[in-house]
Design an enzyme around this catalytic site. Structure first.
Site, PDB file in Angstrom:
ATOM      1  N   HIS A  98      10.454 -15.965  52.630  1.00 19.06           N
ATOM      2  CA  HIS A  98       9.069 -16.028  53.116  1.00 19.06           C
ATOM      3  C   HIS A  98       8.122 -15.704  51.951  1.00 19.06           C
ATOM      4  O   HIS A  98       8.431 -14.857  51.108  1.00 19.06           O
ATOM      5  CB  HIS A  98       8.874 -15.029  54.259  1.00 19.06           C
ATOM      6  N   GLU A 170       5.677 -23.752  54.616  1.00 23.00           N
ATOM      7  CA  GLU A 170       4.511 -22.899  54.844  1.00 23.00           C
ATOM      8  C   GLU A 170       3.656 -22.848  53.581  1.00 23.00           C
ATOM      9  O   GLU A 170       3.951 -22.053  52.667  1.00 23.00           O
ATOM     10  CB  GLU A 170       4.961 -21.473  55.184  1.00 23.00           C
TER      11      GLU A 170
END
Ligand code: PGA
Length: 255
Positions: A98, A170
């Site tokens: 992430h 993302e």
């Protein structure tokens, strides 16, 4: 080939254990098994809430995952949580790479690749997060960044292992900012990611790969992203913390 739609809720460093359990109880109470039969719902709570929330969801279709893992299995590694411990605590999935881990915990491509391997060894399904920064986007390097981040993360994988992966695209500048790419743009990146998997592994692996979009997803925009041909779901932070917005997103994926 049909890829099931996935809604993954990343709770980050939010919700005490009691708050997570209260959310879980309400989500289950309002979970319409028939209406949501076509989608997968996954929650990524803090590591503390993993076990009790997993117990609460036992026997329900809601799946649970961890936000991060450390390398190894067991050992003298103060503060670390291995894939093995997370899986034994009820996790089936784990986020890897992430952008907040890359940014605040200095996780580079090499460590991300090692974590993907560690997750697979621990029988966890990794959700590999990739995305370009605002500067990289301005320099039109998005595709090159995807090539590098994904190429490195899947380097040591067999096609069989690659089949256990989900990818979350993302864009870093879209996370928590209220800014989003157009669904068309995000879909173009997702399609390029799928081509990269086809070239690296096989068209079968690529066709089955679920690719999520993440970054400022809300009940207002989720459908547009997930209707795009190469986007199979969403990884949602902020909007997943409130039960009502979570339910609104689930509803908009099923109507
Ligand atoms: P956001 O976060 O939905 O709050 O933008 C997404 C993520 O970081 O996974």
């Amino acid at each position: 080939m049909t890829r099931r739609v996935l809604l993954a809720a990343n709770w980050k460093m939010f919700k005490t254990v009691p708050a997570a359990l209260a959310f879980g109880r309400e989500l289950l109470r309002r979970y319409d098994v028939d209406a949501y039969a076509m989608i997968d719902v996954m929650i990524f709570p803090t590591a503390l809430a993993l076990w009790p929330l997993g117990q609460r969801f036992a026997g329900s279709p809601i799946k649970i995952g961890a936000q991060n893992l450390d390398l190894g299995t067991e050992g003298a590694m103060t503060g670390a949580l291995s894939g093995y411990l997370l899986r034994e605590a009820g996790a089936e999935y784990v986020l890897v790479g992430h952008s907040e881990r890359r940014q605040h915990f200095a996780e580079g491509d090499e460590l991300v690749a090692a974590k993907v391997q560690a997750a697979i060894s621990a029988h966890l399904h990794p959700i590999l997060c990739v995305g370009e920064t605002a500067e990289e986007r301005e320099r039109e390097e998005t595709r090159a960044v995807m090539q590098r981040q994904i190429g490195s993360a899947v380097q040591g994988l067999t096609p069989q292992d690659a089949g256990k992966l989900t990818v979350a695209y993302e864009p870093v500048w879209a996370i928590g900012s209220g800014k989003v790419p157009t669904a068309h743009d995000a879909n173009g990146v997702a399609a390029a990611i799928r081509r990269q998997f086809a070239e690296r592994f096989s068209s079968e692996v690529a066709d089955n790969l679920r690719i999520l979009y993440g970054g400022s997803v809300s009940p207002n925009n989720i459908r547009e992203f997930v209707e795009a041909s190469d986007i199979d779901g969403a990884l949602v932070g902020g909007a997943s913390l409130k039960l009502e917005t979570m339910l609104a997103m689930m509803a908009s994926l099923t109507h």
